[in-house]
Design a protein around this motif. Structure first.
Motif, PDB file in Angstrom:
ATOM      1  N   ASP A 217       0.834  -1.200   0.000  1.00  0.00           N
ATOM      2  CA  ASP A 217       0.000   0.000   0.000  1.00  0.00           C
ATOM      3  C   ASP A 217       0.870   1.252   0.000  1.00  0.00           C
ATOM      4  O   ASP A 217       2.070   1.194   0.272  1.00  0.00           O
ATOM      5  CB  ASP A 217      -1.017  -0.004   1.148  1.00  0.00           C
ATOM      6  CG  ASP A 217      -0.416   0.362   2.487  1.00  0.00           C
ATOM      7  OD1 ASP A 217       0.816   0.210   2.649  1.00  0.00           O
ATOM      8  OD2 ASP A 217      -1.153   0.787   3.380  1.00  0.00           O
ATOM      9  N   PHE A 274      -3.358  -9.597   9.525  1.00  0.00           N
ATOM     10  CA  PHE A 274      -2.681  -8.725   8.563  1.00  0.00           C
ATOM     11  C   PHE A 274      -1.301  -8.485   9.144  1.00  0.00           C
ATOM     12  O   PHE A 274      -1.169  -7.894  10.212  1.00  0.00           O
ATOM     13  CB  PHE A 274      -3.526  -7.463   8.444  1.00  0.00           C
ATOM     14  CG  PHE A 274      -2.922  -6.238   7.795  1.00  0.00           C
ATOM     15  CD1 PHE A 274      -1.587  -6.087   7.479  1.00  0.00           C
ATOM     16  CD2 PHE A 274      -3.772  -5.179   7.506  1.00  0.00           C
ATOM     17  CE1 PHE A 274      -1.091  -4.940   6.900  1.00  0.00           C
ATOM     18  CE2 PHE A 274      -3.295  -4.009   6.930  1.00  0.00           C
ATOM     19  CZ  PHE A 274      -1.948  -3.892   6.634  1.00  0.00           C
ATOM     20  N   ASN A 290      -2.259  -6.444  12.384  1.00  0.00           N
ATOM     21  CA  ASN A 290      -3.635  -5.936  12.420  1.00  0.00           C
ATOM     22  C   ASN A 290      -4.550  -7.146  12.411  1.00  0.00           C
ATOM     23  O   ASN A 290      -4.186  -8.201  11.880  1.00  0.00           O
ATOM     24  CB  ASN A 290      -3.927  -5.042  11.213  1.00  0.00           C
ATOM     25  CG  ASN A 290      -3.092  -3.779  11.238  1.00  0.00           C
ATOM     26  OD1 ASN A 290      -3.115  -3.032  12.216  1.00  0.00           O
ATOM     27  ND2 ASN A 290      -2.333  -3.530  10.194  1.00  0.00           N
ATOM     28  N   ARG A 292      -7.547  -7.499  11.050  1.00  0.00           N
ATOM     29  CA  ARG A 292      -8.564  -7.237  10.026  1.00  0.00           C
ATOM     30  C   ARG A 292      -7.831  -7.156   8.689  1.00  0.00           C
ATOM     31  O   ARG A 292      -6.614  -7.217   8.657  1.00  0.00           O
ATOM     32  CB  ARG A 292      -9.199  -5.887  10.334  1.00  0.00           C
ATOM     33  CG  ARG A 292      -8.043  -4.873  10.531  1.00  0.00           C
ATOM     34  CD  ARG A 292      -8.400  -3.462  10.523  1.00  0.00           C
ATOM     35  NE  ARG A 292      -7.245  -2.646  10.833  1.00  0.00           N
ATOM     36  CZ  ARG A 292      -6.366  -2.181   9.976  1.00  0.00           C
ATOM     37  NH1 ARG A 292      -6.474  -2.458   8.691  1.00  0.00           N
ATOM     38  NH2 ARG A 292      -5.338  -1.438  10.349  1.00  0.00           N
ATOM     39  N   GLY A 294      -6.566  -5.095   5.266  1.00  0.00           N
ATOM     40  CA  GLY A 294      -6.035  -3.750   5.059  1.00  0.00           C
ATOM     41  C   GLY A 294      -6.926  -2.942   4.137  1.00  0.00           C
ATOM     42  O   GLY A 294      -7.656  -3.484   3.320  1.00  0.00           O
ATOM     43  N   ASP A 295      -6.848  -1.652   4.290  1.00  0.00           N
ATOM     44  CA  ASP A 295      -7.556  -0.729   3.413  1.00  0.00           C
ATOM     45  C   ASP A 295      -6.507   0.300   2.976  1.00  0.00           C
ATOM     46  O   ASP A 295      -5.919   0.950   3.842  1.00  0.00           O
ATOM     47  CB  ASP A 295      -8.682  -0.065   4.211  1.00  0.00           C
ATOM     48  CG  ASP A 295      -9.672   0.672   3.322  1.00  0.00           C
ATOM     49  OD1 ASP A 295      -9.364   0.879   2.143  1.00  0.00           O
ATOM     50  OD2 ASP A 295     -10.737   1.053   3.833  1.00  0.00           O
ATOM     51  N   PRO A 296      -6.179   0.409   1.699  1.00  0.00           N
ATOM     52  CA  PRO A 296      -6.888  -0.057   0.502  1.00  0.00           C
ATOM     53  C   PRO A 296      -6.428  -1.393  -0.086  1.00  0.00           C
ATOM     54  O   PRO A 296      -6.857  -1.718  -1.206  1.00  0.00           O
ATOM     55  CB  PRO A 296      -6.590   1.064  -0.492  1.00  0.00           C
ATOM     56  CG  PRO A 296      -5.204   1.490  -0.156  1.00  0.00           C
ATOM     57  CD  PRO A 296      -5.069   1.323   1.333  1.00  0.00           C
ATOM     58  N   GLU A 297      -5.603  -2.187   0.630  1.00  0.00           N
ATOM     59  CA  GLU A 297      -5.134  -3.440   0.031  1.00  0.00           C
ATOM     60  C   GLU A 297      -6.300  -4.338  -0.400  1.00  0.00           C
ATOM     61  O   GLU A 297      -6.253  -4.975  -1.453  1.00  0.00           O
ATOM     62  CB  GLU A 297      -4.262  -4.211   1.030  1.00  0.00           C
ATOM     63  CG  GLU A 297      -2.914  -3.568   1.333  1.00  0.00           C
ATOM     64  CD  GLU A 297      -2.955  -2.722   2.583  1.00  0.00           C
ATOM     65  OE1 GLU A 297      -3.982  -2.052   2.827  1.00  0.00           O
ATOM     66  OE2 GLU A 297      -1.953  -2.722   3.324  1.00  0.00           O
TER      67      GLU A 297
HETATM   68  N1  GLY Z   1      -3.339  -0.190   4.699  1.00  0.00           N
HETATM   69  C1  GLY Z   1      -2.962  -0.214   6.045  1.00  0.00           C
HETATM   70  C2  GLY Z   1      -4.056  -0.474   6.987  1.00  0.00           C
HETATM   71  O1  GLY Z   1      -5.145  -0.869   6.606  1.00  0.00           O
HETATM   72  O2  GLY Z   1      -3.829  -0.310   8.179  1.00  0.00           O
END
Ligand code: GLY
Ligand code: AMP
Length: 422
Positions: A217, A274, A290, A292, A294-297
């Protein structure tokens, strides 16, 4: 099976998009969702932290699977709530209990876990707010740059990296004085690691695991990774340097000992892990966990998964991952985030979005949008994620950029160099 997805971002929209392709899906619900998810299912106007409300809605709509997108409700114990309440026990939850969510909810806990289970990570020491002066003396023993992390959740702002000792001491004093509230009651100070980062994801039932496509990301607002940190400006999957040899190290040195550690420590864990990793001269080290996706992965990763994602979630929730074979597309997936002018600082909301109906060959995932009297408007810093696949990174990115250029709203900004460093 009816599914309820908790969350309101592009990550949840992308997971819902993938799940809605499953023949096993009955009805799809989101709480609270966004205007994009409203095209896939029913948005329930419940906040992610309203566990009793979510529980009632789950019963009313005959939910069989609850998929929790963001970390907040997991750290606050949504999985514990569903397993504790007699009438909710039968609902399968994708997301760890509070005990496991501490891997993200407490950086000090994560570092202790990593150390206890001999998983490669940066050397560190933790200091309680009463030990601020000891923390300053510890900083004196390190070489710059200095990495300071508020222990608790701080909306992605709790990590600071500083070049000078004086700045580092000042930042430590600010943190322990309450800059991030209680999240800074304990501060982790750690060795700076040099290398290129990547995100590796697994789905686990706490015993078996399935590795999902990895991604990289792009967190900074500016081109060439400059400027302030954001919630994420784009992503690419796969990551070229994560070849078979590197991924074997990741699996043997990081994923397997993490899963063993979860068992040894009796963390009740069904959901995603994650692994925020850094490639230090060919050797992977853990920057963070993490609990959960990832965002935006996720907005790129979902496009590379060929398997039925709902089937995978069910396999995790029922302990059937051992024989699971994930099918992934041999394509490159990219996502580019369109944000509001000014983000991650102050920005204006309520700008009318147009042109998205002309998009072709790409997926549109909503992040910060609102529907106001039939018109789509901006309602957040990160507004829309545009994702595409191609035979090459350039091909996938070209499709993202062509489609981004069709979308208009006042103050639209996006990075034009996603994948520049790969
Ligand atoms: N892309 C990193 C996060 O979701 O924490
Ligand atoms: P986190 O909130 O833990 O993801 O940290 C935010 C960012 O800080 C990471 O994505 C890294 O770019 C950077 N970072 C965290 N820890 C370190 C470290 N020990 N060395 C170098 N960079 C780090």
């Amino acid at each position: 099976m009816n599914v309820l997805i908790i969350g309101s971002g592009a990550r949840e929209h992308a997971m819902g998009w993938k799940i809605s392709q499953s023949p096993a899906l009955g009805k799809l619900y989101f709480a609270p969702g966004n205007p994009g998810t409203a095209n896939l299912g029913v948005n329930l106007s419940l906040s992610a932290g309203d566990f009793p409300g979510i529980g009632e809605a789950a019963l009313e709509h005959g939910i069989g699977l609850l998929l929790v997108g963001p970390e907040g409700p997991l750290v606050e114990g949504i999985a514990d709530y569903f397993s504790r309440e007699e009438k909710l026990k039968h609902i399968r939850v994708i997301g760890p209990k509070k005990s496991g969510a501490r891997l993200e909810g407490s950086k000090d806990f994560a570092k202790e876990f990593l150390t206890r289970h001999h998983i490669p990570t940066a050397r560190y020491a933790s200091f309680h707010k009463e030990e601020t002066e000891a923390g300053c003396r510890y900083l004196e023993t390190l070489r710059p740059p200095y990495v300071l992390k508020a222990d608790g959740l701080a909306a992605g702002k709790g990590v600071v990296i500083l070049e000078s000792l004086d700045e580092a001491k000042a930042a430590l004093r600010e943190m322990t004085a309450g800059k991030f509230g209680k999240a800074g009651d304990v501060v982790v100070i750690e060795e700076f690691l040099k290398g290129i980062e990547l995100s590796v994801f697994v789905v686990t039932d706490g015993k078996e695991y399935v590795i999902l496509p990895e991604a990289k990301d792009y967190k900074r607002i500016g081109h060439n990774d400059t400027g302030l940190n954001t919630g994420g400006m784009g992503a690419v999957s796969p990551v070229p340097f994560a070849d078979a040899g590197f991924m074997q190290k990741v699996e043997q040195r990081i994923i397997q000992p993490t899963i063993r550690g979860i068992q040894e420590d009796q963390l009740d864990y069904t959901g995603f892990i994650f692994f925020g990793l850094i490639n230090c001269g060919g050797d992977p080290k853990v920057i963070e966990y993490n609990v959960r996706m990832g965002d935006p992965e996720t907005e790129a990763v979902m496009l590379r998964i060929e398997s039925d994602f709902l089937e995978l979630m069910n396999a995790a929730a029922t302990g059937k991952l051992a024989s699971y074979q994930l099918r992934t597309a041999p394509l490159v997936a990219t996502t580019v985030m369109a944000v509001s002018q000014g983000y991650p600082g102050d920005f204006e909301k309520g700008k009318v979005i147009s042109g998205y109906d002309k998009m072709d060959g790409a997926c549109l995932f909503h992040a910060g949008t609102r529907m106001e009297s039939g018109q789509l408007t901006t309602s957040g810093g990160r507004v829309l994620a545009v994702s595409a696949t191609g035979q090459s990174r350039d091909e996938a990115l070209a499709i993202c950029y062509q489609n981004l250029n069709l979308i208009s709203y006042e103050g639209k900004y996006f990075r034009k160099d996603i994948g520049f460093d790969l």
